[in-house]
Design a protein around this motif. Structure first.
Motif: not given
Length: 258
Positions: A109, A112-113, A115-116, A119, A135, A233-235, A238
Motif C-alpha cells: 500500500t 496509495e498511502r 499519495l494520500a 496530495w 504490490r 481508496r488511497a484515503r 492511509h
C-alpha cells in the motif's frame, strides 16, 4: 582439563551468530528458501555480525533493509519473499509473524498511502515501478498467508484481515464477516481493535459511499487527515495503515506486560 576459556568461547560464538532472533530467522529461511535467496538474506547468513545487535536492533535493521523507511526500491519486491516465509512458519513467535504481515501490508500500500499523505504533490521518494512490483509480490503471497487463518492466533488474524481487503476476492471478502464476528463482540466501537475491525468490514463491503463516509468520520475523530480530493481508496488505505499501526502497538504493550 582447563575449562576457563569456555565462557569466553561461548560469548564469542554468540556474537558470531548474532542475537537469538537472527539465528531463528536464518534457520527458517534456510529451510523454506533453500535456493537462490534475495540480497537482503545476507543479513541472516553473512559471517560478519554487528556486535551491537540485540533482537530489537537487529529486527529494525533487517526490516529496514527490505522496506527502507517505508519506501519501495528495486530490490524490495524480492526481499518480501523473506517476510512471507517467516510469516507462515510456526517457529516464528506470533508477534514477529504479525510484524511480517504488517510489513507486507505496508509494501503493498506504499503508493496509495503516500499519495494520500502528499496530495496533490507527487510523493518525493516515489518509485512507481518498484511499488508496482512490490504490490504484485505481496499479492502472490497473500493466498498462502490467508490460508493460515484458522491456525493463526487472534493478533495475526487482525493483520491478515487488513491484507485481505487490500487484495479483495469473491472468496475472501464474504468470509471476513463471520471470521471477525468474535472481534466485534469482544471489542466495542471506540476501541483501537473495535474500530479497526469495523473499518475492515466497511472496506470489505466495497460500498464506495460508505467507505468515504466512515473514512471521514474516523479521520475527523481520531486520525491524521487527508485531503478530500484524494482518491477514496488511497484515503481509506492511509487510514487503515494508521489504525493497524496503533493496533500493533497495543498488542506489543499487552505482550510486554505479560
Amino acid at each position: 582439563m582447563n575449562t576457563s576459556a569456555e565462557p569466553e568461547q561461548t560469548r564469542s560464538s554468540a556474537i558470531a551468530s548474532g542475537p537469538p532472533i537472527r539465528q531463528l530467522f536464518r534457520d527458517v529461511i534456510a529451510d523454506r528458501l533453500p535456493g537462490p535467496r534475495p540480497s537482503q538474506a545476507a543479513m541472516l547468513f553473512d559471517a560478519e555480525v554487528d556486535p551491537c545487535w540485540d533482537d530489537r536492533s537487529f529486527l529494525g535493521d533487517f526490516y529496514n533493509e527490505i522496506l527502507h523507511q517505508d519506501t519501495c526500491q528495486p530490490d524490495t519486491a524480492a526481499g518480501l519473499a523473506l517476510l512471507a516465509a517467516l510469516a507462515v512458519d510456526d517457529r516464528i513467535p506470533a508477534r514477529h509473524r504479525f510484524q511480517g504481515v504488517d510489513l507486507l501490508f505496508s509494501a503493498a500500500t506504499v503508493a496509495e498511502r503516500h499519495l494520500a499523505e502528499t496530495w496533490p504533490d507527487t510523493p518525493p521518494l516515489a518509485d512507481p515501478d518498484s511499488e508496482a512490483r512490490a504490490r504484485r509480490a505481496v499479492q502472490a503471497h497473500a493466498p498462502d498467508l490467508l490460508a493460515r487463518w484458522s491456525a493463526e492466533c487472534p493478533a495475526v488474524r487482525l493483520v491478515l484481515a487488513g491484507l485481505a481487503v487490500v487484495f479483495p476476492t469473491d472468496r475472501t471478502l464474504p468470509a471476513l464477516t463471520p471470521r471477525l464476528r468474535t472481534f466485534t463482540h469482544q471489542h466495542p466501537q471506540g476501541t483501537d481493535i473495535g474500530d479497526y475491525v469495523r473499518f475492515v468490514l466497511v472496506l470489505a463491503a466495497q460500498d464506495e459511499h460508505q467507505i468515504l463516509t466512515v473514512t471521514e468520520k474516523l479521520t475527523d475523530a481520531y486520525w491524521t487527515g487527508t485531503a478530500r480530493a484524494v482518491p477514496p481508496r488511497a484515503r481509506a488505505l492511509h487510514l487503515l495503515g494508521q489504525m493497524l499501526t496503533k493496533v500493533g502497538a497495543s498488542l506489543t504493550q499487552t505482550h510486554a506486560k505479560q
